[in-house]
Design an enzyme around this catalytic site. Structure first.
Site, PDB file in Angstrom:
ATOM      1  N   ALA A 145       2.902  15.374 -15.466  1.00  0.00           N
ATOM      2  CA  ALA A 145       2.618  15.759 -14.659  1.00  0.00           C
ATOM      3  C   ALA A 145       2.312  14.865 -13.740  1.00  0.00           C
ATOM      4  O   ALA A 145       1.482  15.568 -12.042  1.00  0.00           O
ATOM      5  CB  ALA A 145       1.104  16.719 -15.011  1.00  0.00           C
TER       6      ALA A 145
ATOM      7  N   ASP B 153      -3.658   7.292 -24.719  1.00  0.00           N
ATOM      8  CA  ASP B 153      -1.981   8.878 -25.171  1.00  0.00           C
ATOM      9  C   ASP B 153      -1.505   8.065 -26.172  1.00  0.00           C
ATOM     10  O   ASP B 153      -0.501   7.677 -25.626  1.00  0.00           O
ATOM     11  CB  ASP B 153      -1.696   9.298 -23.876  1.00  0.00           C
TER      12      ASP B 153
ATOM     13  N   LYS C 280       7.626   3.178 -11.967  1.00  0.00           N
ATOM     14  CA  LYS C 280       6.680   4.544 -11.922  1.00  0.00           C
ATOM     15  C   LYS C 280       6.324   4.994 -10.539  1.00  0.00           C
ATOM     16  O   LYS C 280       5.169   3.800 -10.083  1.00  0.00           O
ATOM     17  CB  LYS C 280       5.447   3.560 -13.133  1.00  0.00           C
TER      18      LYS C 280
END
Length: 206
Positions: free
Chosen positions: A11, A122, A28
């Protein structure tokens, strides 16, 4: 810098294979979000990119391997980092080969991070790589935080347990190996595990 295949898309960020000074690397990139005010978007992308790079450095200082950052472009929301040669821990546990040893490494690594008051936010077996040298490397600190307290550590462990039960239901007994190793390396493990139980009970009644 030469871009190659896209590795992952979330996202918030896109991850691609690339090269940096002749080395295989990972790019990234946090792209602009047109639905946000441009100034707010720029601030968020800059702060999140800076925070992730700092967390990765601090995690390495705690004794846990993370990819080395080669270059940071805060204006464009880019991190260029070391490409880690190895296997995803998810695939190792699914195969059953060396799974117990890997789970011991997971518990130890998480304990070292929590001892340094760093939380991943996460943590799943897809965000871990066993390097060709046998080291556990943890990646993707987009949701991570520093100076985390008991609640955040409990959430970290609870989310890992949920992710483990979902992705590795047939091997869930191995999660006990993670906890055993975590206890061995984390002096405050009893307090964290009590908080995990408290989090589960709260979730049950909401």
């Amino acid at each position: 810098m030469e871009k190659n295949a896209e590795v992952d898309r979330g996202a918030e960020a896109v991850v691609e294979m690339t090269e940096y000074l002749g080395y295989k690397a990972i790019l990234k990139h946090r792209p602009k979000k047109t639905y946000r005010h441009p100034e707010l978007d720029s601030r968020l992308r800059t702060s999140r990119t800076k925070n992730e790079a700092k967390l990765m450095r601090d995690v390495r200082t705690s004794g846990v391997k993370t990819p080395i950052i080669f270059d940071i472009d805060l204006h464009n929301g880019n991190l260029i980092m070391e490409y880690i040669e190895g296997k995803k821990v998810k695939d190792i546990i699914d195969s059953g080969s060396d799974a117990e040893n890997v789970c011991m490494k997971i518990g130890e690594s998480l304990a070292k991070m929590h001892n340094a008051n760093i939380c991943h936010g996460d943590l799943t077996t897809s965000n871990m790589i066993l390097t060709d040298d046998g080291e556990l490397c943890i990646i993707d600190f987009s949701m991570g935080s520093s100076k985390c307290g008991l609640e955040e550590k409990g959430v970290d462990l609870h989310l890992l347990e949920r992710a483990f039960s979902s992705a590795h239901s047939e091997s869930f007994s191995l999660f006990d190996t993670i906890i055993e190793s975590y206890r061995r390396h984390m002096p405050e493990s009893d307090s964290v595990l009590k908080r995990v139980q408290n989090i589960k009970e709260r979730a049950r009644y909401t």
